[in-house]
Write a protein that holds these residues in place. Structure first.
Motif, short mmCIF file in Angstrom:
data_model
loop_
_atom_site.label_atom_id
_atom_site.label_comp_id
_atom_site.label_asym_id
_atom_site.label_seq_id
_atom_site.Cartn_x
_atom_site.Cartn_y
_atom_site.Cartn_z
N ASP B 8 166.66 5.50 5.38
CA ASP B 8 166.49 4.29 4.57
C ASP B 8 167.80 3.54 4.32
O ASP B 8 167.81 2.46 3.74
N ARG B 10 170.59 1.06 4.56
CA ARG B 10 170.70 -0.26 5.20
C ARG B 10 172.18 -0.61 5.25
O ARG B 10 172.80 -0.94 4.25
N LEU B 12 175.85 -2.22 6.32
CA LEU B 12 176.60 -3.42 6.64
C LEU B 12 177.94 -2.99 7.25
O LEU B 12 178.54 -2.02 6.79
N THR B 25 179.35 -0.21 16.13
CA THR B 25 178.07 -0.77 15.71
C THR B 25 177.00 -0.44 16.77
O THR B 25 175.90 0.04 16.45
N LEU B 29 173.77 1.96 16.13
CA LEU B 29 172.41 1.46 16.41
C LEU B 29 171.70 2.39 17.40
O LEU B 29 170.53 2.73 17.21
N ARG B 34 170.12 2.09 10.68
CA ARG B 34 169.67 0.71 10.44
C ARG B 34 170.86 -0.15 10.06
O ARG B 34 171.18 -0.31 8.88
N VAL B 36 172.04 -3.50 9.36
CA VAL B 36 171.30 -4.74 9.06
C VAL B 36 172.18 -5.97 9.04
O VAL B 36 171.69 -7.09 9.13
N ALA B 37 173.49 -5.78 8.90
CA ALA B 37 174.36 -6.96 8.81
C ALA B 37 175.79 -6.59 9.18
O ALA B 37 176.18 -5.42 9.13
N THR B 47 176.26 -13.10 16.32
CA THR B 47 175.61 -11.79 16.27
C THR B 47 176.43 -10.81 17.11
O THR B 47 177.10 -11.21 18.06
N VAL B 51 173.00 -7.83 15.71
CA VAL B 51 173.15 -7.77 14.25
C VAL B 51 173.77 -9.09 13.76
O VAL B 51 174.80 -9.51 14.29
N THR B 64 170.15 -9.47 3.45
CA THR B 64 169.63 -8.38 4.29
C THR B 64 169.26 -7.13 3.49
O THR B 64 168.73 -6.18 4.06
N ALA B 66 171.36 -4.97 2.33
CA ALA B 66 172.27 -3.88 2.68
C ALA B 66 172.64 -3.10 1.41
O ALA B 66 172.85 -3.70 0.35
#
Lengths: 380, 287
Positions: B8, B10, B12, B25, B29, B34, B36-37, B47, B51, B64, B66
């Protein structure tokens, strides 16, 4: 980086902390000239190590001729393994009492502490262990800094005569400012001399500058580079962390913790490391070549142990550096390499074509390097 | 359960457009984290590996959701990145960056703690809960999900130990790098307390090194508060005093911080101390 005594005193004097009159000298003749101006002097070897007095690095001279002789004896000698290139010639103090004062980093409490003690010129850790009550350790909040009440507490612990309160406060503030302005993790006056004529003078001083902050302390960084050996300059330019030790196994490792563990295991198998060498994260071939150049130039090295656990560092890039080093340096000692982690297959393939012994585990590699370091027919 | 990060989380990434930030990154991934930013000032709207990149951490967190940050920003900008993450209200901040001045970290560590965030590092490899989330730079394939909690001041030495555990079939609940600097956000004690409470963690491996007294404090804490078996290794038995062994925090000074003192303190607290890293799995299996 630990500064020399004269450098520390200069930085402190700029911030109102008095030191004895004196000057640094690089020749016996210069020492004599300084002594001729100052009268009775102490001649002190300038090396960045503690316990100079006991090691014979500090001499009292009554006359200029004695000062010259003392400087002649010290200059060019080595003290605790470090070459003496300069001496500090200082007017001898008439001391009534010696105190201790420092600002230091307390890692556990994550703050600076002001430390004071009525006993000076001593090993303060020893005093802290034996007589903790005689020592004041005053934590300084990083958002509050040094305040008047901290200084009064320190003065009290040092049994300071009341009439010296203002001078002591100025000195403590100068010490604290010096630590901050020089990005130091330790600024220490030990002993802080209370002279017969009632003055407070820094008889000796130690400043340790945070290496991480040298980028914004160019003058201090330049001091650190004076007297650097060529290999130390090469290591610094390449971003390598290299420390010469006394054993026979040259070690090249990525990461400080793993480098120490690799050193330790050579000892476990009956040998000893010739050096600490951390090539850091993400090392490319050029840095690997520089590291091997430094390690192989050490005549004490009888075998090289390379231990790479690739994360951010790529095994193939390290392997290319090793191959380049073999081609260019033609080592006369065996090299054992163990590469694991990011791109390990590619790294091992590159090494497979070179004259390098490989191993799968750290203990296997260490045992092999230690056995190869022994002369043929030597006892295990 | 694991500690600090799981599916869970999130995440950054601060400094996502840099060489290390972009590379890791993609790696995180690929592991299933996850992400997210990302944030790089002046590069909002781009991006990286799919991301979205934002100009500020606050905006990234707002848009997001995060709740954790990892910092790959170069040393001279890393302090600001730390403060920015704390101000944006992120609960977990992982600082990979090496070379932040110590006096700067004194203030930053206090500030982050006052904001209620947990900081790991600086100068650490991050952390990983195998099979769930990787927030760091460690090679993923050496890990295996399982019951051993690992906490360490080192980076690559941790990989060495984890790899030895995995080869013996001993998986890990979470592996946490607290960082090699003199002033770091979380101590051994902080992480030991989390492992002690974590139902999934059944044994703990602690990897220390010379310098400071963090291992001695850990020993005192283990003696009174930790009921799970602890196995340790301390690097730097052959290190001389007054020489910084790479890590800014790895220095024996004033007779303090020797490997011997740490090993003795740990042994007196009932911790089994390994003679070398590859001996650790055997000691874990015995405990």
């Amino acid at each position: 980086m630990r500064l020399l005594e004269y450098q520390a005193k200069e930085l402190l004097a700029q911030r109102g902390v008095p030191a004895p009159s004196g000057q640094v000298a690089a020749t016996p003749e210069a020492a004599r000239e300084v002594a001729a101006r100052l009268g009775r002097v102490v001649v002190k070897a300038q090396v960045s190590v503690g316990g100079r007095g006991k090691a014979g690095g500090i001499k009292l001279a009554e006359t200029p001729a004695e000062a010259e002789a003392a400087a002649r004896a010290l200059l060019g000698s080595t003290l605790k393994g470090l070459p003496v290139r300069q001496v500090l010639v200082e007017q001898a103090l008439e001391i009534a009492r010696e105190l201790y004062l420092s600002v230091a980093l307390d890692r556990a409490q994550r703050c600076l502490v002001l430390i004071s003690c009525a006993e000076g010129g001593v090993d303060i850790e020893e005093v802290g262990r034996l007589r903790p009550a005689s020592l004041a350790r005053i934590p300084l909040d990083p958002f509050v800094g040094l305040r008047g009440h901290h200084i009064r507490q320190a003065a009290h612990a040092a049994h300071l005569p009341a009439e010296l309160g203002a001078a002591f406060a100025g000195l403590a503030e100068g010490l604290y400012r010096c630590l901050h302005e020089c990005d130091a993790t330790l600024a220490e006056i030990n002993p802080l001399a209370l002279t017969v004529d009632g003055r407070l003078v820094a008889a000796d001083a130690k400043i340790v500058v945070d290496d991480n902050a040298l980028y914004r302390q160019p003058e201090l960084a330049a001091w650190g580079q004076e007297g650097e050996e060529p290999y130390q300059a090469l290591a610094r330019e390449q971003g390598l962390s290299y420390i010469k030790l006394t054993g026979e196994i040259g070690c090249m490792v990525n990461g400080a913790g793993l480098a120490m563990a690799t050193m330790d295991i050579t000892r476990l198998y009956g040998s000893a490391p010739a050096n600490f060498a951390d090539i850091g994260g993400g090392a490319r071939a050029e840095r690997v070549l520089a590291a091997l150049r430094i390690i192989l130039a050490d005549p004490q090295v009888r075998a090289v142990l390379i231990n790479i656990f690739g994360g951010i560092t790529r095994c193939d890039e390290v392997a290319e550096g090793i191959v380049a080093a073999l081609r260019e340096l033609r080592p006369r000692v065996p090299i054992v390499a163990r590469l694991v982690g990011t791109n390990q297959e590619e790294g091992q393939r590159i090494l497979g074509q070179a004259q390098v012994l490989t191993a799968h585990s750290l203990s296997e590699a260490a045992r092999l390097a230690v056995s190869l370091a022994r002369p043929a027919g030597g006892q295990p | 359960m694991s500690i600090l990060v799981d599916r869970d989380t999130r995440l950054l990434v601060q400094g996502i457009t840099g060489r290390e930030g972009a590379f890791h990154t993609a790696q995180m991934l690929a592991y299933g984290t996850r992400v997210v930013a990302g944030c790089t000032p002046g590069k909002g709207g781009q991006t990286v590996a799919g991301v979205p990149v934002y100009d500020t951490v606050a905006q990234a967190a707002r848009e997001t959701g995060a709740n954790a940050s990892i910092i790959y920003v170069p040393a001279r900008q890393a302090l600001d990145a730390l403060y920015e993450a704390a101000d944006a209200g992120l609960g977990l901040i992982v600082c990979i960056t090496e070379g932040i001045p110590v006096l700067d970290m004194l203030q930053a560590a206090r500030y982050v703690a006052a904001k209620g965030a947990r900081l790991l590092g600086p100068n650490g490899p991050g952390l990983i809960s195998p099979g769930r989330a990787k927030v760091g730079i460690m090679p993923a394939h050496i890990h295996l999900p399982g019951p051993v909690g690992v906490v360490s001041r080192s980076g690559t030495l941790t990989y060495e130990v984890v790899w030895a555990l995995t080869q013996r079939g001993l998986g890990q609940s979470t592996c946490v790098g607290i960082g090699g600097d003199p002033i770091v956000g979380s101590s051994f004690v902080d992480i030991l307390a989390l492992f002690e409470r974590d139902a999934e963690t059944r044994a703990i491996v602690l990897i220390g090194e010379i310098g400071g007294t963090d291992e001695e404090q850990a020993a005192a804490f283990i003696r009174s508060e930790v009921h799970k078996p602890v196995v340790a290794f301390v690097a730097g038995q052959s290190a001389p005093p007054d020489q910084r062994m790479g890590h800014a925090g790895a220095i024996i000074s004033g007779g303090q911080g020797t490997a011997q003192s740490k090993i003795e303190a740990l042994q007196q607290a009932g911790v089994r101390v390994a003679a070398h890293p590859e001996q650790i799995p055997e000691l874990v299996l015995k405990s």
